[in-house]
Motif scaffolding. Sequence first.
Motif, PDB file in Angstrom:
ATOM      1  N   GLY A 427       0.821  -1.210   0.000  1.00 32.57           N
ATOM      2  CA  GLY A 427       0.000   0.000   0.000  1.00 32.57           C
ATOM      3  C   GLY A 427       0.851   1.254   0.000  1.00 32.57           C
ATOM      4  N   MET A 428       1.987   1.166   0.643  1.00 29.25           N
ATOM      5  CA  MET A 428       2.871   2.324   0.715  1.00 29.25           C
ATOM      6  C   MET A 428       3.438   2.648  -0.659  1.00 29.25           C
ATOM      7  N   GLU A 430       1.984   1.851  -3.486  1.00 25.77           N
ATOM      8  CA  GLU A 430       0.877   2.348  -4.303  1.00 25.77           C
ATOM      9  C   GLU A 430       0.587   3.800  -3.984  1.00 25.77           C
ATOM     10  N   GLY A 431       0.628   4.123  -2.683  1.00 23.20           N
ATOM     11  CA  GLY A 431       0.360   5.496  -2.274  1.00 23.20           C
ATOM     12  C   GLY A 431       1.341   6.457  -2.923  1.00 23.20           C
ATOM     13  N   SER A 432       2.573   6.048  -2.973  1.00 22.94           N
ATOM     14  CA  SER A 432       3.597   6.917  -3.563  1.00 22.94           C
ATOM     15  C   SER A 432       3.400   7.032  -5.074  1.00 22.94           C
ATOM     16  N   LEU A 433       3.138   5.891  -5.710  1.00 16.96           N
ATOM     17  CA  LEU A 433       2.950   5.926  -7.166  1.00 16.96           C
ATOM     18  C   LEU A 433       1.733   6.772  -7.526  1.00 16.96           C
ATOM     19  N   ALA A 434       0.669   6.665  -6.703  1.00 12.89           N
ATOM     20  CA  ALA A 434      -0.550   7.425  -6.981  1.00 12.89           C
ATOM     21  C   ALA A 434      -0.311   8.920  -6.845  1.00 12.89           C
ATOM     22  N   CYS A 435       0.729   9.315  -6.114  1.00 19.23           N
ATOM     23  CA  CYS A 435       1.058  10.730  -5.996  1.00 19.23           C
ATOM     24  C   CYS A 435       1.845  11.221  -7.210  1.00 19.23           C
ATOM     25  N   GLY A 436       2.107  10.337  -8.163  1.00 17.45           N
ATOM     26  CA  GLY A 436       2.834  10.751  -9.352  1.00 17.45           C
ATOM     27  C   GLY A 436       4.324  10.532  -9.248  1.00 17.45           C
ATOM     28  N   ALA A 437       4.746   9.760  -8.252  1.00 12.84           N
ATOM     29  CA  ALA A 437       6.176   9.477  -8.130  1.00 12.84           C
ATOM     30  C   ALA A 437       6.553   8.380  -9.105  1.00 12.84           C
ATOM     31  N   THR A 442       9.826   6.318  -5.711  1.00 11.32           N
ATOM     32  CA  THR A 442       9.131   5.552  -4.683  1.00 11.32           C
ATOM     33  C   THR A 442      10.099   4.741  -3.844  1.00 11.32           C
ATOM     34  N   ARG A 445      12.400   7.277  -1.776  1.00 11.49           N
ATOM     35  CA  ARG A 445      11.818   8.136  -0.755  1.00 11.49           C
ATOM     36  C   ARG A 445      10.920   7.389   0.228  1.00 11.49           C
ATOM     37  N   VAL A 446      10.358   6.270  -0.192  1.00  8.88           N
ATOM     38  CA  VAL A 446       9.406   5.592   0.690  1.00  8.88           C
ATOM     39  C   VAL A 446       9.887   4.201   1.094  1.00  8.88           C
ATOM     40  N   ALA A 450      11.645   2.979   4.843  1.00  5.73           N
ATOM     41  CA  ALA A 450      10.852   2.035   5.635  1.00  5.73           C
ATOM     42  C   ALA A 450      11.611   0.730   5.851  1.00  5.73           C
ATOM     43  N   VAL A 555       7.292   1.561  11.549  1.00  8.70           N
ATOM     44  CA  VAL A 555       6.517   0.702  10.667  1.00  8.70           C
ATOM     45  C   VAL A 555       7.258  -0.607  10.518  1.00  8.70           C
TER      46      VAL A 555
END
Lengths: 558, 285
Positions: A427-428, A430-437, A442, A445-446, A450, A555
């Motif tokens: 999910g993390m 996906e969240g980053s990719l959905a922000c346009g990264a 991704t 930075r994410v 983590a 996390v």
Amino acid sequence: MAETQENAEQKIFVQNRRGVAGEAWVWFTAMGLTIGVAMVIGLLSLIGFRGLKVFWPQRAVVLQLQSESGSTQTMAGVITKEQEKAGHYEEGSEKQIEWQIFQGNKEVLGLSYKFVDYTDIQKVEYPLNLIRVERLEYGDAFGFPVSLKTPDGGMIDAGDPAFSGELAKAVKQATRVRKEIKTIEKKQIGKINYAIEDKKIKLKGLERKQKAGTAEAEKINAELKDLFARYEILAAKARQLRDQSAGYVLVYKISSGQEKNLPAEKMVDFYFPNQLNRIERFQRFCHRIFHFLADEPREANTEGGVFPAIFGTFVMTVMMSLFVTPFGVMAAIYLREYAKQGVLVQIVRIAVNNLAGVPSIVFGVFGVGFFVYFVGGSIDQLFFADRLPTPTYGTGGILWASLTLALLTVPVVIVASEESLASVPNGMREGSLACGASKWQTIQRVVLPAAAPGILTGFILAMARGASEVAPLMLVGVVKLAPNLPIDNIFPFMHFDRKFMHLGFHIYDLGFQSPDSEAAKPMVFATTLLLISLVVLLNLSAIWIRERLRKKYVVGTF
Amino acid sequence: MNTMTDDLKKTEPKTPPVTVGQETYEKHDQSKSDVRACITVDHYDFFYGKTQAIYDAHFVMPEKQVTAIIGPSGCGKSTLIRNINRMNELVDGVSHTGDIRIYSQSIYDPQLEVTELRKRIGMVFQKSNPFPKSIYENVIYSLRVSGQNRKSILDEVCEMSLKASALWDEVKDRLHQSAMSLSGGQMQRLCIARAIANRPEILLMDEPCSALDPIATAKIEELIYELKKDFTIVIVTHNMQQAARVSDMTAFFYMGNLVEFGETKKMFMSPEKKQTEEYITGRFG
């Protein structure tokens, strides 16, 4: 349906009567852990006790011995062990006890350690005026001080209350002068030697190019002359200092009655073992630990300190970590994030896992063949041709040793990094990719932040493994004695081609290659304790960093 | 999901194309001529490998309104919403026919970078997924990845987005604490703030309230009502009441087929299809 349910209930009831199912296994698991913990604690406390005991200033004894044949003998030293005599045990007879005595005075008595039969001992004394002297050569000396000769021809009797203070002053002065001489010889003369060698190699290169008589060569010759002149000045200065320090001489009588002279410049330290109170004892204990950590080895490594070995181990481990972490993490990122999961990737993964099981000596052999002879040899051909046939990189050195160990530990890093990358929730991403990264953004930075604590776990494991590995190092650059550290004050400061000392190898060398193994035994324990402490220290610092990261990125659990 | 579509293949091998949505929307358009079409789903089929998940979906979602997509589990509603910003391309072996257009531009236009597309479309997921960073860094993440590093702009965007997602008052004093210290509802609102920080045109919400308690749900619903002034919102939900409360338009999917699409009020009062009526009243699904 109802019937089976009833049966099941009945079964549960029966089980309850017998005790909860699997209870025994809980006990087994607990037992496994207990055995493991007990073994670790036992080992650590043995090493800790024996390792620290070396530094404790024990009381010294004087023994009056009378053997069965009637000859008498006096002996001075420290009791190191009491044991049952081996070999002479007869049925019915009493057990024979013998003492092991550290008697020092190696130049007279030959062996530092001697066993005496308990039955032969007539008298045990703890004389207050027994002195123990740590010397530059021949190890420690035990004796009764007679007098101190001063440079002006005077003489201070041992009974004089000023004797102890004067002797301390003399030793202190000698130590200071020795330090000064060492600075001159090692730092200044060392620098000049380095420069001279450099110029000589340049000359040799010019000769090879058949430009021996040219202006360039003349210039280098002139520079060389200048360097030699400077060398002479420094050498004279060192000689002068040495002459200056001569003068004080300690006269003492050893247990056999023989009188001996010991110049102060050959003394490192002295103390009266039976005059110390508890606080003084503890001070001396700390003092000796400090010198063990900070000094260079003497007397075929059996005396003095282990500083070069600590430094070598530390530098090699850090270099290895710097090599292994980026490679391991990059490989893990590709395997987990980019590679298409299929048969090929699975094969790669299995291969990496199996690499961790290859005996370490095999890595050593590979290191010699590939790094030292092939890569190092090629570097020498290309960049250090003037120095040949003396190899520069074409021989074992700290660079090749750390690369070899990096190779050895890379599977650990890859496996741990992959695990921790896999445990970052999707999910993390996906969240980053959905922000346009982008995918790399991704990961950078994410995902990596983590996964950082898990990656650090792998790093810790790799470091612990690397720091305590010895076998491959013996092939790729560890030596018995290397007073020149891999990092020093001579340009270019880092000499990765140099051979180095390592605590693990030091243990092996002391314990199994030493001329007097009995004398080296305490040092083996002390060095082992030190190596373990160093590994623990490195691990603790990495764990500390990991905990800080974990707090930052609460996390996942690793 | 796969078995369900397989079942479908067995029972209804040939599904007639459903074009109800298109017609309904045209009717709708006539009544409100100021409403523009935002997302056009144009005869769209979607496959996971050989398994078809969406059958010829065809409808138009109006600008600055809330469109709810409802239907039982495995009906393809999540698949559809995840295709609007091409998130499903992360799955191996997917393929499609037909087209989805944002205004007049196809999302599959080779000229259009997928990262650019996703910057125009914010998305909120079922399970809140804040990054292991500070609250502040979470909100401005999409600006950071676009290379925006001016502090004044970032601060402004952060405040605006958090205010718009009704989280500002709760977190303004601890912007630099970890986002992981927030409660579940706060995390989800943080994800909304993150999704709207880049001022996208569209906001996709994939069951945003399914993991939240009723109070947090109510807050998010309120928020959706506020947000539709600025964004075109598509929301997937299992909760019939929620769809009725928050949406202007509703699309009902069943087994990969768009069964009915229309104004929410009308659809909940007098659905045209029997299937829709049965689902809404809770007789199946």
